[in-house]
Design a protein around this motif. Structure first.
Motif, PDB file in Angstrom:
ATOM      1  N   TYR A 299      -5.496   5.242  -1.569  1.00 39.87           N
ATOM      2  CA  TYR A 299      -4.883   3.891  -1.460  1.00 39.87           C
ATOM      3  C   TYR A 299      -4.402   3.840  -0.147  1.00 39.87           C
ATOM      4  CZ  TYR A 299      -1.913  -0.020  -2.007  1.00 39.87           C
ATOM      5  OH  TYR A 299      -1.342  -1.480  -1.890  1.00 39.87           O
ATOM      6  N   THR A 300      -4.638   2.694   0.628  1.00 38.60           N
ATOM      7  CA  THR A 300      -4.054   2.461   1.760  1.00 38.60           C
ATOM      8  C   THR A 300      -3.108   1.216   1.707  1.00 38.60           C
ATOM      9  OG1 THR A 300      -5.671   3.805   3.097  1.00 38.60           O
ATOM     10  CG2 THR A 300      -4.329   2.151   4.486  1.00 38.60           C
ATOM     11  N   ASP A 301      -1.591   1.192   1.886  1.00 39.15           N
ATOM     12  CA  ASP A 301      -0.812   0.413   1.737  1.00 39.15           C
ATOM     13  C   ASP A 301      -0.779  -0.474   2.879  1.00 39.15           C
ATOM     14  OD1 ASP A 301       0.981   1.260   3.497  1.00 39.15           O
ATOM     15  OD2 ASP A 301       2.371   1.885   1.684  1.00 39.15           O
ATOM     16  N   ARG A 302      -0.040  -1.902   2.795  1.00 37.91           N
ATOM     17  CA  ARG A 302      -0.146  -2.732   3.893  1.00 37.91           C
ATOM     18  C   ARG A 302       0.445  -2.380   5.159  1.00 37.91           C
ATOM     19  NH1 ARG A 302       4.574  -6.164   3.395  1.00 37.91           N
ATOM     20  NH2 ARG A 302       5.721  -5.567   1.331  1.00 37.91           N
ATOM     21  N   PHE A 303       1.098  -1.075   4.893  1.00 36.38           N
ATOM     22  CA  PHE A 303       1.936  -0.443   6.265  1.00 36.38           C
ATOM     23  C   PHE A 303       1.137   0.416   6.831  1.00 36.38           C
ATOM     24  CE2 PHE A 303       5.262  -2.195   3.702  1.00 36.38           C
ATOM     25  CZ  PHE A 303       5.841  -3.019   4.692  1.00 36.38           C
ATOM     26  N   GLY A 304      -0.100   0.883   6.228  1.00 31.62           N
ATOM     27  CA  GLY A 304      -0.928   1.915   6.712  1.00 31.62           C
ATOM     28  C   GLY A 304      -0.931   3.209   6.204  1.00 31.62           C
ATOM     29  N   ARG A 305       0.124   3.154   5.245  1.00 32.22           N
ATOM     30  CA  ARG A 305       0.520   4.516   4.594  1.00 32.22           C
ATOM     31  C   ARG A 305      -0.790   4.857   3.458  1.00 32.22           C
ATOM     32  NH1 ARG A 305       4.296   5.829   0.312  1.00 32.22           N
ATOM     33  NH2 ARG A 305       4.929   8.095   0.338  1.00 32.22           N
ATOM     34  N   ARG A 306      -1.330   6.217   3.300  1.00 32.61           N
ATOM     35  CA  ARG A 306      -2.316   6.473   2.622  1.00 32.61           C
ATOM     36  C   ARG A 306      -1.729   7.488   1.476  1.00 32.61           C
ATOM     37  NH1 ARG A 306      -7.330   7.808   6.527  1.00 32.61           N
ATOM     38  NH2 ARG A 306      -7.835   5.650   7.670  1.00 32.61           N
ATOM     39  N   PHE A 328       0.199   3.651  -8.333  1.00 31.18           N
ATOM     40  CA  PHE A 328       0.634   4.038  -6.911  1.00 31.18           C
ATOM     41  C   PHE A 328       2.021   3.206  -6.864  1.00 31.18           C
ATOM     42  CE2 PHE A 328      -3.668   4.088  -6.337  1.00 31.18           C
ATOM     43  CZ  PHE A 328      -3.909   5.127  -5.935  1.00 31.18           C
ATOM     44  N   PRO A 329       3.277   4.045  -7.687  1.00 32.40           N
ATOM     45  CA  PRO A 329       4.361   3.234  -7.905  1.00 32.40           C
ATOM     46  C   PRO A 329       5.222   3.638  -6.496  1.00 32.40           C
ATOM     47  CG  PRO A 329       4.300   5.654  -8.712  1.00 32.40           C
ATOM     48  CD  PRO A 329       2.900   5.206  -8.529  1.00 32.40           C
ATOM     49  N   ASP A 330       4.826   4.532  -5.422  1.00 30.73           N
ATOM     50  CA  ASP A 330       5.486   4.387  -4.135  1.00 30.73           C
ATOM     51  C   ASP A 330       4.925   3.496  -3.096  1.00 30.73           C
ATOM     52  OD1 ASP A 330       7.443   6.223  -5.312  1.00 30.73           O
ATOM     53  OD2 ASP A 330       6.138   8.052  -5.005  1.00 30.73           O
ATOM     54  N   ALA A 331       4.020   2.612  -3.463  1.00 32.54           N
ATOM     55  CA  ALA A 331       3.101   2.088  -2.543  1.00 32.54           C
ATOM     56  C   ALA A 331       4.177   0.870  -1.724  1.00 32.54           C
ATOM     57  CB  ALA A 331       2.074   1.275  -3.136  1.00 32.54           C
ATOM     58  N   ASN A 332       3.725   0.613  -0.469  1.00 33.80           N
ATOM     59  CA  ASN A 332       4.386  -0.457   0.255  1.00 33.80           C
ATOM     60  C   ASN A 332       5.738  -0.088   0.549  1.00 33.80           C
ATOM     61  OD1 ASN A 332       2.198  -2.077   0.464  1.00 33.80           O
ATOM     62  ND2 ASN A 332       2.544  -2.733  -1.624  1.00 33.80           N
ATOM     63  N   LEU A 333       6.000   1.122   0.879  1.00 34.38           N
ATOM     64  CA  LEU A 333       7.683   1.802   1.386  1.00 34.38           C
ATOM     65  C   LEU A 333       7.634   1.002   2.693  1.00 34.38           C
ATOM     66  CD1 LEU A 333      10.101   3.413   0.453  1.00 34.38           C
ATOM     67  CD2 LEU A 333       8.782   5.231   1.905  1.00 34.38           C
ATOM     68  N   ASP A 334       8.958   0.368   2.957  1.00 40.13           N
ATOM     69  CA  ASP A 334       8.894  -0.287   4.207  1.00 40.13           C
ATOM     70  C   ASP A 334       9.501   0.889   5.401  1.00 40.13           C
ATOM     71  OD1 ASP A 334       9.582  -1.732   6.614  1.00 40.13           O
ATOM     72  OD2 ASP A 334      10.783  -3.548   5.348  1.00 40.13           O
ATOM     73  N   PRO A 335       8.639   1.274   6.282  1.00 39.33           N
ATOM     74  CA  PRO A 335       9.058   2.339   7.067  1.00 39.33           C
ATOM     75  C   PRO A 335      10.024   1.794   8.029  1.00 39.33           C
ATOM     76  CG  PRO A 335       7.151   0.961   8.073  1.00 39.33           C
ATOM     77  CD  PRO A 335       7.293   0.508   6.613  1.00 39.33           C
ATOM     78  N   ASP A 427      -3.430  -8.561  -0.294  1.00 39.33           N
ATOM     79  CA  ASP A 427      -2.043  -8.320   0.461  1.00 39.33           C
ATOM     80  C   ASP A 427      -2.214  -7.399   1.615  1.00 39.33           C
ATOM     81  OD1 ASP A 427      -2.788  -5.769  -0.760  1.00 39.33           O
ATOM     82  OD2 ASP A 427      -0.726  -5.533  -1.254  1.00 39.33           O
ATOM     83  N   GLY A 428      -3.567  -7.236   2.143  1.00 37.47           N
ATOM     84  CA  GLY A 428      -3.859  -6.359   3.156  1.00 37.47           C
ATOM     85  C   GLY A 428      -3.739  -4.939   2.827  1.00 37.47           C
ATOM     86  N   SER A 429      -3.576  -4.433   1.612  1.00 34.93           N
ATOM     87  CA  SER A 429      -3.971  -2.918   1.282  1.00 34.93           C
ATOM     88  C   SER A 429      -5.381  -2.677   0.929  1.00 34.93           C
ATOM     89  CB  SER A 429      -3.107  -2.777   0.453  1.00 34.93           C
ATOM     90  OG  SER A 429      -3.346  -3.367  -1.244  1.00 34.93           O
ATOM     91  N   SER A 430      -5.981  -1.571   0.825  1.00 33.42           N
ATOM     92  CA  SER A 430      -7.158  -1.212   0.450  1.00 33.42           C
ATOM     93  C   SER A 430      -7.302  -0.236  -0.326  1.00 33.42           C
ATOM     94  CB  SER A 430      -8.189  -0.944   1.696  1.00 33.42           C
ATOM     95  OG  SER A 430      -7.540   0.040   2.303  1.00 33.42           O
ATOM     96  N   ILE A 431      -8.355   0.127  -1.236  1.00 35.23           N
ATOM     97  CA  ILE A 431      -8.512   1.094  -2.118  1.00 35.23           C
ATOM     98  C   ILE A 431      -9.802   1.592  -1.829  1.00 35.23           C
ATOM     99  CG2 ILE A 431      -9.455  -0.381  -4.251  1.00 35.23           C
ATOM    100  CD1 ILE A 431      -6.975   2.740  -4.797  1.00 35.23           C
ATOM    101  N   ARG A 432     -10.088   2.828  -1.941  1.00 41.26           N
ATOM    102  CA  ARG A 432     -11.492   3.554  -1.650  1.00 41.26           C
ATOM    103  C   ARG A 432     -11.702   4.448  -2.772  1.00 41.26           C
ATOM    104  NH1 ARG A 432     -14.459   4.405   3.075  1.00 41.26           N
ATOM    105  NH2 ARG A 432     -12.669   3.733   4.448  1.00 41.26           N
TER     106      ARG A 432
END
Length: 508
Positions: A299-306, A328-335, A427-432
């Motif tokens: 999973y790649t969140d909207r901030f680009g974190r995989r 993915f409970p830690d997804a979209n953590l604002d850098p 939301d701009g994220s993606s799953i592979r």
């Protein structure tokens, strides 16, 4: 009158004689063979709920499912320990009563049998013609000749007062006692397994991340005997290297095996497991049970974190159509702030098809092997409910969160992904979908009562054979003035007694 009063006083039981007589009669009733048979039948009946209803010691989750599906009757069944049959007070009471009854039955009979084995056959009665089977005919043989014939036929023989007494089949009672002693040995084995046995089940995924050690915290489900603690478990670790499964063209399973690496207070060792070939360790055996597939998702969140996770999916049918979730409970953590918004957590409910059918809408796999694999996913965004401290299933999303609107579908209703294909979310994220790993369910068990129960089963067979095959009978013979008179009787029904007596007394 005074004499009558004196006799009445002497006949009246003294203080405590009534309770003692009652206890003596109760003991006689308990130690009778009829009571033992009734208790044995009652124990078999009492074990029936344990096979019809799920048991906490074996399937804790199924007990919870049953209680949720039957909110009215379930608590009442639980109140009477019907989900813990084999550890219930009433089952233990039947068990102990049967144990006591069998011991009380066997001990007096053991003493009587030992005396009968050492005692010679009884003296011949005066009237042999009154025995159930008898014969008389002229004979040139002497008493010693008849005694020799009976000894060759493996009778115990005694000659006294000019008559022969012979006995055979006395080992029938020995076999009978051995059979009942074996029942006690089996009960002891069951008790040892219940007190000192333990088991734990664990789903193990291929690779280093699936390694587990023998601690209670690493088991998905476990049960310890009442005389054991967590510190009594033997130390070892097991890792699933590869799992192999073979199938026929119609999907019927052909073979299952697993290659594992294990350590046991020493260097690593390797072993190949099969369904009936467990890994035998010191103080435990590792058995291979079920198996399935675990999709690997990136999973790649909207901030680009995989983030990458391996999610175990549970089979739903014989073709290994499997369902499960990846969260993915830690997804979209604002850098920028380092903060995580719980409402931006991601969860994916999915169905994995090892072989996609011609019509995808069928929703089930065509074959259990991965011939044309695909993963169907539904995306949910919101609060997964993993931070509230409430236990939840790792194989499904929290329905309460979905019903309350705290988890909502994100983007398209569903997406079918092949290996390596990405899915771009709204939301701009993606799953592979990266592929799958195989997993296996292993059951780690130790039952110290198994050797005792094996010995009891062997004794059971050894005692059953003579008790069924032998017939205890006695033969008495006299020879008077050239006339041989013989009689015989059997302790139990023996239709062939007359023929046997005629053959023994036949002139040769």
């Amino acid at each position: 009158m005074a004499a009558q009063d004196s006799r009445a006083t002497e006949a009246r039981p003294g203080p405590g004689a009534g309770p003692l007589a009652l206890l003596r009669n109760a003991w006689r009733q308990l130690t009778s063979m009829r009571t033992a048979l009734m208790l044995l039948f009652l124990l078999a009946v009492a074990a029936v709920p344990g096979s019809l209803l799920p048991q906490r010691a074996v399937a804790l989750e199924k007990v919870g499912d049953y209680l949720r599906a039957h909110p009215d009757s379930g608590p009442w069944l639980d109140r009477f320990y019907l989900f813990d049959v084999y550890s219930s007070p009433w089952f233990a009471a039947i068990y102990l009563l049967l144990f006591t009854s069998l011991i009380g039955c066997i001990l007096p009979r053991l003493r009587a049998q030992a005396e009968s084995l050492l005692r010679p056959p009884p003296a011949a009665p005066s009237r042999l013609d009154r025995l159930p089977v008898s014969l008389s005919h002229p004979s040139s043989r002497s008493v010693q000749d008849v005694a020799a014939v009976l000894r060759r036929a493996r009778f115990r023989v005694a000659v006294r007062d000019g008559a022969v007494s012979a006995e055979k089949g006395y080992l029938r009672e020995t076999g009978n006692l051995l059979f009942h002693t074996a029942l006690i040995v089996l009960l002891v084995g069951v008790a040892l397994g219940s007190w000192y046995g333990w088991h734990g089940n664990r789903i193990v995924v291929e690779g280093p991340e699936g390694e587990f050690c023998n601690t209670l915290q690493q088991y998905d489900e476990y049960a310890l005997g009442p005389r054991l603690g967590a510190e009594d478990l033997p130390p070892f670790c097991v890792r699933l290297d590869t799992f192999h499964a073979g199938y026929l063209d119609n999907g019927q399973p052909l073979s299952f095996s697993a290659d594992v690496t294990y350590t046991e207070n020493g260097p690593e060792k390797k072993k190949s497991l099969a369904v009936n070939s467990p890994l035998r360790l010191h103080g435990a055996n590792v058995y291979l049970l079920g198996h399935g597939y675990a999709p690997v998702l990136e999973y790649t969140d909207r901030f680009g974190r995989r983030q990458t996770t391996t999610a175990v999916f549970l089979p739903q049918d014989g073709m290994l159509t499997s369902s499960g979730v990846a969260i993915f409970p830690d997804a979209n953590l604002d850098p920028a702030t380092g903060r995580r918004d719980p409402s931006q957590q991601l969860g994916f409910q999915g169905v994995y098809l090892p072989t996609v059918p011609d019509n995808v809408s069928d929703g089930s796999s065509k074959h259990p092997e991965e011939r044309n694999p695909a993963l169907m996913l539904v995306a949910y965004q919101g609060n997964l409910g993993v931070d509230n401290g409430i236990p939840r299933s790792v194989y499904s999303l929290d329905k309460a969160q979905i019903d309350a609107g705290r988890l909502k579908k994100l983007g398209e209703p569903h997406m079918l992904l092949k290996g390596g294909e990405p899915w771009k979310l709204a939301d701009g994220s993606s799953i592979r979908f990266l592929g799958t790993k195989k997993w296996a369910t292993v059951s780690v068990r130790n039952d110290p009562g198994e050797p005792v129960m094996l010995a009891g089963a062997v004794l059971l067979l050894l005692g059953l054979l003579p008790s069924l095959a032998l017939r205890r009978r006695r033969v008495f013979v006299r020879v008077t003035d050239g006339v041989l008179t013989a009689g015989a009787l059997a302790k139990n029904e023996y239709p062939g007694l007359a023929e046997e007596l005629e053959l023994l007394m036949e002139e040769k």
